[in-house]
Design a protein around this motif. Sequence first.
Motif, PDB file in Angstrom:
ATOM      1  N   GLN A  60       3.278  12.474  30.810  1.00  0.00           N
ATOM      2  CA  GLN A  60       2.069  13.280  30.853  1.00  0.00           C
ATOM      3  C   GLN A  60       1.127  12.979  29.682  1.00  0.00           C
ATOM      4  N   SER A  61       1.696  12.711  28.491  1.00  0.00           N
ATOM      5  CA  SER A  61       0.851  12.504  27.307  1.00  0.00           C
ATOM      6  C   SER A  61      -0.077  11.307  27.488  1.00  0.00           C
ATOM      7  N   ASN A  62       0.438  10.208  28.056  1.00  0.00           N
ATOM      8  CA  ASN A  62      -0.402   9.021  28.217  1.00  0.00           C
ATOM      9  C   ASN A  62      -1.362   9.140  29.388  1.00  0.00           C
ATOM     10  N   LEU A  63      -1.156  10.136  30.257  1.00  0.00           N
ATOM     11  CA  LEU A  63      -2.168  10.444  31.264  1.00  0.00           C
ATOM     12  C   LEU A  63      -3.259  11.313  30.643  1.00  0.00           C
ATOM     13  N   GLU A  64      -2.850  12.351  29.910  1.00  0.00           N
ATOM     14  CA  GLU A  64      -3.825  13.246  29.276  1.00  0.00           C
ATOM     15  C   GLU A  64      -4.707  12.514  28.267  1.00  0.00           C
ATOM     16  N   ARG A  65      -4.185  11.451  27.700  1.00  0.00           N
ATOM     17  CA  ARG A  65      -4.942  10.663  26.720  1.00  0.00           C
ATOM     18  C   ARG A  65      -6.270  10.181  27.285  1.00  0.00           C
ATOM     19  N   TYR A  66      -6.360   9.991  28.602  1.00  0.00           N
ATOM     20  CA  TYR A  66      -7.570   9.424  29.209  1.00  0.00           C
ATOM     21  C   TYR A  66      -8.269  10.400  30.162  1.00  0.00           C
ATOM     22  N   LEU A  67      -8.054  11.689  29.972  1.00  0.00           N
ATOM     23  CA  LEU A  67      -8.778  12.688  30.746  1.00  0.00           C
ATOM     24  C   LEU A  67      -9.918  13.248  29.900  1.00  0.00           C
ATOM     25  N   GLY A  68     -10.948  13.720  30.550  1.00  0.00           N
ATOM     26  CA  GLY A  68     -12.069  14.298  29.817  1.00  0.00           C
ATOM     27  C   GLY A  68     -11.651  15.563  29.088  1.00  0.00           C
ATOM     28  N   LYS A  69     -12.115  15.727  27.837  1.00  0.00           N
ATOM     29  CA  LYS A  69     -11.754  16.887  27.033  1.00  0.00           C
ATOM     30  C   LYS A  69     -12.948  17.332  26.205  1.00  0.00           C
ATOM     31  N   ASP A  70     -12.962  18.628  25.914  1.00  0.00           N
ATOM     32  CA  ASP A  70     -13.965  19.194  25.014  1.00  0.00           C
ATOM     33  C   ASP A  70     -15.388  18.827  25.437  1.00  0.00           C
ATOM     34  N   GLY A  71     -15.615  18.858  26.725  1.00  0.00           N
ATOM     35  CA  GLY A  71     -16.954  18.576  27.230  1.00  0.00           C
ATOM     36  C   GLY A  71     -17.290  17.111  27.366  1.00  0.00           C
ATOM     37  N   LYS A  72     -16.372  16.241  26.937  1.00  0.00           N
ATOM     38  CA  LYS A  72     -16.635  14.803  27.049  1.00  0.00           C
ATOM     39  C   LYS A  72     -16.156  14.286  28.403  1.00  0.00           C
ATOM     40  N   PRO A  73     -16.909  13.386  29.033  1.00  0.00           N
ATOM     41  CA  PRO A  73     -16.464  12.850  30.322  1.00  0.00           C
ATOM     42  C   PRO A  73     -15.247  11.944  30.151  1.00  0.00           C
ATOM     43  N   ALA A  74     -14.435  11.901  31.181  1.00  0.00           N
ATOM     44  CA  ALA A  74     -13.274  11.006  31.164  1.00  0.00           C
ATOM     45  C   ALA A  74     -13.744   9.565  31.262  1.00  0.00           C
ATOM     46  N   PRO A  75     -13.058   8.636  30.592  1.00  0.00           N
ATOM     47  CA  PRO A  75     -13.450   7.224  30.693  1.00  0.00           C
ATOM     48  C   PRO A  75     -13.184   6.679  32.089  1.00  0.00           C
ATOM     49  N   LEU A  76     -13.923   5.634  32.437  1.00  0.00           N
ATOM     50  CA  LEU A  76     -13.689   4.962  33.710  1.00  0.00           C
ATOM     51  C   LEU A  76     -12.386   4.180  33.653  1.00  0.00           C
ATOM     52  N   VAL A  77     -11.830   3.911  34.814  1.00  0.00           N
ATOM     53  CA  VAL A  77     -10.548   3.206  34.886  1.00  0.00           C
ATOM     54  C   VAL A  77     -10.624   1.856  34.185  1.00  0.00           C
ATOM     55  N   ARG A  78     -11.727   1.126  34.348  1.00  0.00           N
ATOM     56  CA  ARG A  78     -11.833  -0.183  33.693  1.00  0.00           C
ATOM     57  C   ARG A  78     -11.766  -0.025  32.168  1.00  0.00           C
ATOM     58  N   ALA A  79     -12.353   1.064  31.634  1.00  0.00           N
ATOM     59  CA  ALA A  79     -12.293   1.312  30.193  1.00  0.00           C
ATOM     60  C   ALA A  79     -10.891   1.732  29.762  1.00  0.00           C
ATOM     61  N   VAL A  80     -10.215   2.511  30.600  1.00  0.00           N
ATOM     62  CA  VAL A  80      -8.830   2.907  30.308  1.00  0.00           C
ATOM     63  C   VAL A  80      -7.946   1.676  30.206  1.00  0.00           C
ATOM     64  N   LEU A  81      -8.051   0.781  31.178  1.00  0.00           N
ATOM     65  CA  LEU A  81      -7.222  -0.420  31.193  1.00  0.00           C
ATOM     66  C   LEU A  81      -7.513  -1.297  29.982  1.00  0.00           C
ATOM     67  N   GLU A  82      -8.789  -1.446  29.637  1.00  0.00           N
ATOM     68  CA  GLU A  82      -9.129  -2.279  28.491  1.00  0.00           C
ATOM     69  C   GLU A  82      -8.642  -1.643  27.190  1.00  0.00           C
ATOM     70  N   ASN A  83      -8.758  -0.323  27.068  1.00  0.00           N
ATOM     71  CA  ASN A  83      -8.266   0.345  25.868  1.00  0.00           C
ATOM     72  C   ASN A  83      -6.759   0.190  25.751  1.00  0.00           C
ATOM     73  N   PHE A  84      -6.056   0.353  26.847  1.00  0.00           N
ATOM     74  CA  PHE A  84      -4.599   0.235  26.823  1.00  0.00           C
ATOM     75  C   PHE A  84      -4.178  -1.203  26.544  1.00  0.00           C
ATOM     76  N   ARG A  85      -4.939  -2.167  27.064  1.00  0.00           N
ATOM     77  CA  ARG A  85      -4.654  -3.581  26.786  1.00  0.00           C
ATOM     78  C   ARG A  85      -4.792  -3.872  25.292  1.00  0.00           C
ATOM     79  N   ARG A  86      -5.729  -3.224  24.642  1.00  0.00           N
ATOM     80  CA  ARG A  86      -6.035  -3.511  23.239  1.00  0.00           C
ATOM     81  C   ARG A  86      -5.197  -2.694  22.260  1.00  0.00           C
ATOM     82  N   THR A  87      -4.771  -1.510  22.671  1.00  0.00           N
ATOM     83  CA  THR A  87      -4.117  -0.616  21.711  1.00  0.00           C
ATOM     84  C   THR A  87      -2.681  -0.257  22.063  1.00  0.00           C
ATOM     85  N   GLY A  88      -2.246  -0.475  23.310  1.00  0.00           N
ATOM     86  CA  GLY A  88      -0.865  -0.213  23.659  1.00  0.00           C
ATOM     87  C   GLY A  88      -0.546   1.254  23.826  1.00  0.00           C
ATOM     88  N   ILE A  89       0.738   1.542  23.937  1.00  0.00           N
ATOM     89  CA  ILE A  89       1.178   2.872  24.338  1.00  0.00           C
ATOM     90  C   ILE A  89       0.978   3.909  23.243  1.00  0.00           C
TER      91      ILE A  89
END
Length: 458
Positions: free
Chosen positions: A337-366
């Motif tokens: 659940q933690s790594n799913l919540e990491r990419y959900l919108g919070k505090d009024g900020k929109p959630a990132p797009l899937v392409r941005a999620v994949l690129e962030n995870f590719r660059r920073t890991g788990i």
Amino acid sequence: MTPLLFGIFQYIGPNGTVGSAWQHPRDESANFTKLSHWTALAKKFEDAKLDFLLLADSYGFPALEGELIEASVREGRGIPHGDPMPLISALAAVTERLGFILTTSTTVEPPAANARRFATLDHFTEGRIGWNIVTGSSGATAAALMGKELIAHDLRYDMAEDYVDVNLTLWEGSWEDDALVLDKESATYADPEKVHLVHHEGPYFRTDGILNLPPSPQRTPLLVQAGASGRGRAFAGRNAEAVFVGGGEPATVAANVAGIRESAVAAGRPADAIKILVGALFITAPTSAEAWAKHEEMLAMSTPEGAAAIYAGNTGVDLLALDPDRPIGQTTTEMGQSNLERYLGKDGKPAPLVRAVLENFRRTGINGSVFVGSPEEVVDQIQEFVEATGVDGFLIQPHMTPDTYDDLIELILPVLRERGLARHEYEGDTLRERMFPGGGPHLPESHRGYDFRIGRRQ
């Protein structure tokens, strides 16, 4: 700023946490099946006065809908993955002060077996053992491997509470402190009046018997937990002495740290009863330009397919099957659940797009934070991050083995020590005393486990 805690994150497999570094000519992580590989690393970490080595573990593996993910097999991402338990006696034999934190799940083995194994290792290490309590990692494939159904996320934590209680009952309640006599003249090994059968009947687990060996130096190993979901934080507040959180945006990490400390207070414990360490990767070199070149080299070995495989194995979400121009639609999972919540919108900020999620995870890991620069620049980043988040230290991820560690030891640690951010020598004999200087080797009275001691439970 007080000295920080520094632990090493490893699992028994090739690669670091970003990319497939085993293919690099200097990387030695493919030697993970050789005992000499691990004893050399352990001695390196102890010589550097690092606090502990955490060995992650899971019976699971990256798969989707019952099929192995090809990129995971091809790139060595999450497959293979060995059992760290057999390593510890060998590592303890070549070290004297380095701590060891081992991961076991509350959904696989019976709790009494877990209690005996950790007590034995705490003896063999003379009090240098911690237990990283997980309720399941890559839960779907681990459950299938064991012939079980996947247990719902929050129910796993309910079961984990009961599982921990069985362990505490055995560790704290079987032997009195002075039960061991070892009097050869009277042929008395232990005083029978001070060894007690224990009984636990919980909603999910039961035990009747004793921990069949005398108390280890810590009695209960250092209790550690990872995960920042709401249910995970509540569990940590009641049980954990140390929590590992994922990195990322300092504001998000700060919110997780605050939530964990609030959970401790809600459980009747001091806010500082839990040490919080954040997962991070340090990429450094003598100059900033050289460090960024290393970073680019790392990313060249990190494919979207490999990153997606690890994400799918942890969360059950296949990023490659989603519309890249929309956010992740799924908001809950029975897995990570933690790594799913990491990419959900919070505090009024929109959630990132899937392409941005994949690129962030590719660059920073788990685990989410990568600091790049010269040694002074990296330490500046560390200092700013700690001030912004309130974390107590870092769980350091590898990229290249052993290069990442050599750079940490030879380049970053001297600067940290110059600024008073890292200790020069070990303090305390046990892992618990290392984490909580000035405290004792056993659970403190503020921890609920203290009440499992003989004479305190009715």
